[in-house]
Design a protein around this motif. Sequence first.
Motif, PDB file in Angstrom:
ATOM      1  N   LEU A   1       0.833  -1.210   0.000  1.00  0.00           N
ATOM      2  CA  LEU A   1       0.000   0.000   0.000  1.00  0.00           C
ATOM      3  C   LEU A   1       0.866   1.257   0.000  1.00  0.00           C
ATOM      4  O   LEU A   1       0.612   2.212  -0.733  1.00  0.00           O
TER       5      LEU A   1
ATOM      6  N   ALA B   1       3.862   1.492  -1.083  1.00  0.00           N
ATOM      7  CA  ALA B   1       4.604   1.589  -2.346  1.00  0.00           C
ATOM      8  C   ALA B   1       3.765   2.255  -3.427  1.00  0.00           C
ATOM      9  O   ALA B   1       4.307   2.827  -4.386  1.00  0.00           O
ATOM     10  N   LEU B   2       2.454   2.196  -3.280  1.00  0.00           N
ATOM     11  CA  LEU B   2       1.601   2.844  -4.281  1.00  0.00           C
ATOM     12  C   LEU B   2       1.824   4.351  -4.313  1.00  0.00           C
ATOM     13  O   LEU B   2       1.636   4.999  -5.347  1.00  0.00           O
TER      14      LEU B   2
ATOM     15  N   ALA C   1       4.180   4.922  -6.864  1.00  0.00           N
ATOM     16  CA  ALA C   1       3.538   4.812  -8.179  1.00  0.00           C
ATOM     17  C   ALA C   1       2.810   6.112  -8.546  1.00  0.00           C
ATOM     18  O   ALA C   1       2.907   6.585  -9.690  1.00  0.00           O
ATOM     19  N   PHE C   2       2.132   6.720  -7.556  1.00  0.00           N
ATOM     20  CA  PHE C   2       1.440   7.990  -7.836  1.00  0.00           C
ATOM     21  C   PHE C   2       2.427   9.049  -8.294  1.00  0.00           C
ATOM     22  O   PHE C   2       2.195   9.789  -9.242  1.00  0.00           O
TER      23      PHE C   2
ATOM     24  N   ILE D   1       5.318   8.730  -9.700  1.00  0.00           N
ATOM     25  CA  ILE D   1       5.825   8.511 -11.064  1.00  0.00           C
ATOM     26  C   ILE D   1       4.731   8.759 -12.103  1.00  0.00           C
ATOM     27  O   ILE D   1       4.958   9.378 -13.143  1.00  0.00           O
ATOM     28  N   GLU D   2       3.525   8.283 -11.784  1.00  0.00           N
ATOM     29  CA  GLU D   2       2.371   8.443 -12.680  1.00  0.00           C
ATOM     30  C   GLU D   2       2.201   9.909 -13.097  1.00  0.00           C
ATOM     31  O   GLU D   2       1.880  10.215 -14.243  1.00  0.00           O
TER      32      GLU D   2
ATOM     33  N   THR E   1       4.589  10.886 -16.124  1.00  0.00           N
ATOM     34  CA  THR E   1       4.791   9.992 -17.268  1.00  0.00           C
ATOM     35  C   THR E   1       5.073  10.756 -18.552  1.00  0.00           C
ATOM     36  O   THR E   1       5.743  10.246 -19.442  1.00  0.00           O
TER      37      THR E   1
ATOM     38  N   ASP F   1      12.669   5.585  -1.901  1.00  0.00           N
ATOM     39  CA  ASP F   1      12.084   5.372  -3.215  1.00  0.00           C
ATOM     40  C   ASP F   1      11.324   6.603  -3.688  1.00  0.00           C
ATOM     41  O   ASP F   1      11.389   6.973  -4.868  1.00  0.00           O
TER      42      ASP F   1
ATOM     43  N   PHE G   1      12.732   8.167  -6.958  1.00  0.00           N
ATOM     44  CA  PHE G   1      11.955   8.283  -8.194  1.00  0.00           C
ATOM     45  C   PHE G   1      11.394   9.692  -8.370  1.00  0.00           C
ATOM     46  O   PHE G   1      11.652  10.347  -9.373  1.00  0.00           O
TER      47      PHE G   1
ATOM     48  N   PRO H   1       2.663   3.917 -20.338  1.00  0.00           N
ATOM     49  CA  PRO H   1       3.433   4.599 -19.283  1.00  0.00           C
ATOM     50  C   PRO H   1       3.095   4.153 -17.850  1.00  0.00           C
ATOM     51  O   PRO H   1       3.920   4.297 -16.956  1.00  0.00           O
TER      52      PRO H   1
ATOM     53  N   ALA I   1       5.763   2.209 -15.965  1.00  0.00           N
ATOM     54  CA  ALA I   1       6.848   2.896 -15.264  1.00  0.00           C
ATOM     55  C   ALA I   1       6.458   3.205 -13.830  1.00  0.00           C
ATOM     56  O   ALA I   1       7.293   3.175 -12.917  1.00  0.00           O
ATOM     57  N   ALA I   2       5.178   3.496 -13.617  1.00  0.00           N
ATOM     58  CA  ALA I   2       4.714   3.842 -12.273  1.00  0.00           C
ATOM     59  C   ALA I   2       4.598   2.613 -11.378  1.00  0.00           C
ATOM     60  O   ALA I   2       4.901   2.671 -10.185  1.00  0.00           O
ATOM     61  N   LEU I   3       4.189   1.487 -11.962  1.00  0.00           N
ATOM     62  CA  LEU I   3       3.924   0.312 -11.132  1.00  0.00           C
ATOM     63  C   LEU I   3       5.160  -0.547 -10.856  1.00  0.00           C
ATOM     64  O   LEU I   3       5.211  -1.272  -9.872  1.00  0.00           O
TER      65      LEU I   3
ATOM     66  N   PRO J   1       8.189   0.038  -9.671  1.00  0.00           N
ATOM     67  CA  PRO J   1       8.875   0.133  -8.377  1.00  0.00           C
ATOM     68  C   PRO J   1       8.109  -0.547  -7.237  1.00  0.00           C
ATOM     69  O   PRO J   1       8.706  -0.970  -6.249  1.00  0.00           O
ATOM     70  N   VAL J   2       6.785  -0.638  -7.389  1.00  0.00           N
ATOM     71  CA  VAL J   2       5.990  -1.303  -6.345  1.00  0.00           C
ATOM     72  C   VAL J   2       6.436  -2.765  -6.222  1.00  0.00           C
ATOM     73  O   VAL J   2       6.656  -3.284  -5.122  1.00  0.00           O
TER      74      VAL J   2
ATOM     75  N   LEU K   1       9.954  -2.914  -4.648  1.00  0.00           N
ATOM     76  CA  LEU K   1       9.926  -2.679  -3.200  1.00  0.00           C
ATOM     77  C   LEU K   1       9.432  -3.917  -2.454  1.00  0.00           C
ATOM     78  O   LEU K   1       9.996  -4.325  -1.439  1.00  0.00           O
TER      79      LEU K   1
ATOM     80  N   PHE L   1      -3.984  -9.648  -3.786  1.00  0.00           N
ATOM     81  CA  PHE L   1      -4.223  -8.337  -3.194  1.00  0.00           C
ATOM     82  C   PHE L   1      -3.814  -7.222  -4.172  1.00  0.00           C
ATOM     83  O   PHE L   1      -4.577  -6.282  -4.432  1.00  0.00           O
TER      84      PHE L   1
ATOM     85  N   LEU M   1      -7.896   0.824  -8.514  1.00  0.00           N
ATOM     86  CA  LEU M   1      -7.336   2.158  -8.763  1.00  0.00           C
ATOM     87  C   LEU M   1      -7.530   2.588 -10.211  1.00  0.00           C
ATOM     88  O   LEU M   1      -7.790   3.760 -10.491  1.00  0.00           O
TER      89      LEU M   1
ATOM     90  N   PHE N   1      -5.280   5.680 -11.661  1.00  0.00           N
ATOM     91  CA  PHE N   1      -4.277   5.387 -12.688  1.00  0.00           C
ATOM     92  C   PHE N   1      -5.003   5.237 -14.017  1.00  0.00           C
ATOM     93  O   PHE N   1      -6.146   4.764 -14.052  1.00  0.00           O
TER      94      PHE N   1
END
Lengths: 468, 468
Positions: A304, A306-307, A310-311, A313-314, A317, A453, A457, B324, B327-329, B331-332, B335, B383, B391, B397
């Motif tokens: 959770l 780690a998301l 992701a946000f 980086i998102e 993009t 991270d 990132f 794209p 790229a965001a996902l 790293p999740v 980690l 999960f 999301l 996303f």
Amino acid sequence: MPRRLLRPRELARQLRLRARRQPDEVEEYLEGHGADWAAIAEATPADAADILEAISESAAGELVTELTVDDAAEVLEELRDDLAAEILLELDPQMASRILMEMPPEEAVDILERLERSEINALLELVEDESADEIRDLLTFAPDSAGGLMTTDIAALPIGMTAGEAIERLRLLHEEVEDLSYVYIVDEAERLVGVLSFRDLVFNRPGVGLEEVMIHNPVTVQTDTDREVVAELTQRYNLFGVPVVSSQGRLLGMVTHESVIETVQAEASEDFATSVGAGAEETVYTHVARSVRVRLPWLGLNLLLALTVAFVIESQTGLISREPILAALMPVIALLGGNGGSQSLAVVIRGLATDSIPSGRSREIVARQATIGLFNGLALAVFAALVTMALIGLGVFSTSQASSAQIAAVVAAAALANLLIASTSGTVIPLGMRRIGLDPALASSIFLTLITDIVGFGGFLLVAGLLL
Amino acid sequence: MPRRLLRPRELARQLRLRARRQPDEVEEYLEGHGADWAAIAEATPADAADILEAISESAAGELVTELTVDDAAEVLEELRDDLAAEILLELDPQMASRILMEMPPEEAVDILERLERSEINALLELVEDESADEIRDLLTFAPDSAGGLMTTDIAALPIGMTAGEAIERLRLLHEEVEDLSYVYIVDEAERLVGVLSFRDLVFNRPGVGLEEVMIHNPVTVQTDTDREVVAELTQRYNLFGVPVVSSQGRLLGMVTHESVIETVQAEASEDFATSVGAGAEETVYTHVARSVRVRLPWLGLNLLLALTVAFVIESQTGLISREPILAALMPVIALLGGNGGSQSLAVVIRGLATDSIPSGRSREIVARQATIGLFNGLALAVFAALVTMALIGLGVFSTSQASSAQIAAVVAAAALANLLIASTSGTVIPLGMRRIGLDPALASSIFLTLITDIVGFGGFLLVAGLLL
């Protein structure tokens, strides 16, 4: 403990390498090398235990039946508790219970704790012995409490004796006393009233009353005192052991220096596991289901958290599509930060575990680690920039619009920033956890890598947005 | 060690919180609470040391001058060595050297090791004492060797005595003996020939010759034996201490249980630091330049290794440009793998440190950790897939061409694969390091996160290439 007995230890090593032998093969092998199973068990139980660990449980059980009850007890004490428990179940129940009675009660309890309630009762029912009651009592304490660690085979003498009388009494009793570093003095209600080191007892005038020479009101712990506190007190006051008393002050037992050493080792190695969300008590032999149960919630939390990354980086993009090399380089910065931060984290957690960071010095410690992060960051920024320029120059990496110098500048700035922030976070996280009263190591690695991270990132892309 | 003395400890805590007081303020504060500085130092040196740690070095120096040499020595023994060294320099050199002579020589050496050669000589020149020579000798040993740990204040008796004579001799000498758990028996050339526990000595017939009752050829170590080996032997054979002998077998000293406890603690907390490339001996008080020197090479290595990850991603930039969100996902997944792998790593390194993984069982241990990784991977795959679909469904996303189910499938497959590989790697890396004779913890986290990142990023993109 003669020196020549390091030889069986070598034999045990050799046996380990040959994994899973049968009992007769083991004995033959030992005999072929001029050693004898029963003799090894008698002289160096720890080496015998090594041999048992190297072979299958049922083979180990067979080898144990060849020993005297005394020797078997000493060998099983040296084994891992879970393996000792399995071997006990392999044995004839009569022999198993006699072996248990021969052990110091707290060792027997450590082993029994690995068995089912019904198995324990079956073993304890076979003995008509007050040791069985003692063991039942000890089983009620948590394994990581003073009650769970203590031995009840201690030297307790009634107040009113002289030193000479005390020594005569101990002459009769001492074989049942596990650790004679201290003699405890109790009143008629068995309440602890004083302590005397055995050496002070011996060198006092025989006629002197214990009351005159004993130390009054000694440091004590209760059965539910955490083992960490016990270890701290022992180290703080340089004691060989600590007496355990009931809430009414009745003397119940003593945590020996041996248990303290084991505790210190367990506590010190706990932090690494705790910092990544593995169980503080988890070993490589913990049941798989239990390991999964302990680790999974932390992994879920990590997912959770780690998301967030992701946000971050998102949101960038567009930049990555424009300059795809950024996607390739950003994990490098994240990895560097994670490593640098963990270095500070490990050192600070050790400092907290050894109680060597007074709260008044927290700010100074943060400043020091930040400085280390700054210098390492500067050195790595230069190194990373040069490597990046070289790789782009050699055509290993290619850019779409940016120059190699621009990319190198982004890498350098992000590396410096992340190492600085990482070292600081690796210090602030455990110190902060302590301040709010939590275990400083608890999941600290998870929080740290989240930060490194996000900076690795997000910070990298932020710098890139500014410079490109 | 009376129980009421936990009160000064509480006062020390309070003082810590008020950081950096002046000596007269400290004394006033203590008096205001019915305690007295000199009395605390005499009764509980560890509490007095806490108070000194809470204030500035010069203020601490002033408070020490108010103590007797005896009390000052006991308080300084309880302090961190580097702080004790700084305080010694604050004192009148005559007093400083008298305090040093009052300490057990190995404690004095620990403190002196923090000073410059010239400062040490200045302090040692002031005393005409064989202790000074003893200390000079001890200073030649490495701090983490048996020579660096041992005390020379031991009970050594010539062979040929009876037990009764031995006790009479010890009655005269025992105040100079630091730890009387064992009596060592030496021949005319001072070679160690036997050992006897003090309690066995006391309870033997007075007329019996030491030779008849002593244990012959005891376990010994040499001055250059690593402290880790000393600690292992002590725990293995349940000893209170180990004798240190010269290469000719001459008895030189003894490593006491107290030093063993400190060693065990240091060794156990070393692994976390070593695994991330911080110094095994590094503390929060290590000089910044030294910390940088130790950590930087590992960070540099990490940077170079991390470029592998960059190559892997670089080869897939086409895919990232097309979708794209990848790229965001990614790293999740990286980690998660890093976390899961570290959990196994911490548990396995602990298992190796406590010597509980015979080589014959390596395969079984790897299988167990892989199984844990598999179950955690399955749970997290489900999960993570659900969270990803939610999301995307909520518009947090967005994808360009792929469906949310496709992205969720990529995330799930990559999470499962990375957790499985991470747990396995976290086990194989330290076991492999041991097999090739290296410290299992050495930089293991760095290698592990490299693998989890390669799988996290590369594996993720690989799966994405197949499924999208």
